[in-house]
Design a protein around this motif. Structure first.
Motif, PDB file in Angstrom:
ATOM      1  N   ARG A   1       0.820  -1.199  -0.051  1.00 17.26           N
ATOM      2  CA  ARG A   1      -0.014  -0.108   0.045  1.00 17.26           C
ATOM      3  C   ARG A   1       0.828   1.245   0.071  1.00 17.26           C
ATOM      4  NH1 ARG A   1      -3.666   1.798  -2.250  1.00 17.26           N
ATOM      5  NH2 ARG A   1      -4.834  -0.080  -1.589  1.00 17.26           N
ATOM      6  N   ARG A   2       1.856   1.344   0.812  1.00 16.86           N
ATOM      7  CA  ARG A   2       2.657   2.335   0.878  1.00 16.86           C
ATOM      8  C   ARG A   2       3.514   2.721  -0.348  1.00 16.86           C
ATOM      9  NH1 ARG A   2       7.964   3.831   1.590  1.00 16.86           N
ATOM     10  NH2 ARG A   2       8.943   1.633   1.575  1.00 16.86           N
TER      11      ARG A   2
ATOM     12  N   ASP B   1       0.881   3.992  -2.931  1.00 12.08           N
ATOM     13  CA  ASP B   1       0.668   5.662  -2.542  1.00 12.08           C
ATOM     14  C   ASP B   1       2.088   6.302  -3.055  1.00 12.08           C
ATOM     15  OD1 ASP B   1      -1.374   4.949  -1.500  1.00 12.08           O
ATOM     16  OD2 ASP B   1      -1.048   5.037   0.550  1.00 12.08           O
TER      17      ASP B   1
END
Ligand code: G3P
Ligand code: CA
Length: 277
Positions: free
Chosen positions: A254-255, A258
């Motif tokens: 997810r990081r 992003d």
């Protein structure tokens, strides 16, 4: 429990939208790496690409195995299934079992059908999956395997994968070795290439290094721990894809999404497939 988000929808012929789900050595958390079992499973679990690490045998056959030595993952006659791949001929490697080590190392994930799995040649991989998937192929220790690049390009040509690769990245070729990538670029200029960087070794000055990389490659493959907003911004400025390796935890995936990566390598393609939706 395995979570299936979808079946494989990524047969070549149409561009796959980013972020790309690259099955690192196949679905290697769940099946023995670089076997048909790991590749079949990766495709079931939603991978867009299956990865192949290449070694060249003593009789100049491209085989798919991560390590230059057989010792970690091969079992079988000592005279044939130990030591360096480049000191063995294909007939030797045909006797080696590359599934049993996985059952020994991961009793919780062991399966009887993994016993006796063989080292595939790259030709067998291309034969088996044809145009039903995409391939992310790494030249391993190319400096110790003269001719590896020529063998690779000629195999891709024989399987008629070169035109599709330049159009829609059906095949991506990766290497830590800029020399190997430059050689491939010379052999077939339109082949899409990815420059890998070792963990903790992103070269400086970043802007000029990535400008040079963009002269022969379409993207970079850093360790996921080295991905920063600056790296992403500079890579994007030079039109480069960013495919970090090897990301297994959903919060890290997810990081990275992003931050703007355009794909990633994972041992758990099912995790990334669910998360990227
Ligand atoms: O190719 C990306 C990643 O696979 C590089 O690391 O050691 O798993 O081949 P390795
Ligand atoms: Ca690799």
């Amino acid at each position: 429990m395995t979570i299936y988000c979808r079946g494989n929808e990524s047969a070549s012929g149409t561009p796959v939208p980013a972020p790309l789900n690259i099955a690192h050595r196949g679905a290697s958390a769940s099946a023995p790496e670089h076997t048909f079992a790991a590749y079949d499973l990766a495709l079931d679990l939603g991978a867009d690409y299956i990865e192949q690490d290449l070694q060249l045998t003593a009789d100049s056959v491209l085989v798919v195995l991560h390590d230059e030595s057989l010792d970690r993952t091969a079992r079988g006659p000592r005279g044939w299934c130990t030591g360096r791949v480049r000191d063995r001929v294909l007939a030797d490697l045909r006797t080696c079992d590359v599934g049993s080590w996985f059952n020994e190392a991961h009793p919780d994930r062991a399966r009887s059908e993994y016993v006796g799995l063989r080292i595939p040649t790259l030709e067998e991989v291309l034969q088996r999956y044809g145009r039903s998937t995409r391939y992310y192929i790494e030249t391993k220790q190319p400096e110790a395997a003269p001719g590896m690049e020529q063998h690779l390009v000629s195999l891709l040509r024989r399987f008629e994968l070169l035109p599709a690769s330049s159009q829609d990245w059906t095949v991506l070729i990766q290497s830590f070795s800029p020399e190997s990538l430059r050689k491939l670029h010379t052999l077939h200029e339109a082949l899409p290439l990815i420059q890998l960087f070792r963990r903790g070794r992103i070269p400086e000055p970043l802007d000029s290094v990535l400008e040079a990389v963009s002269g022969y490659a379409v993207g970079i493959g850093p360790s996921w721990r080295d991905v920063t907003s600056e790296l992403v911004a500079v890579a994007r400025r030079h039109g480069l894809a960013i495919h970090p390796y090897t990301v297994n935890e959903p919060e890290d995936m997810r990081r990275l999404l992003d931050l703007g990566v355009t794909g990633l390598f994972t041992d758990f393609p099912e995790r990334f497939d669910c998360l990227r939706r």
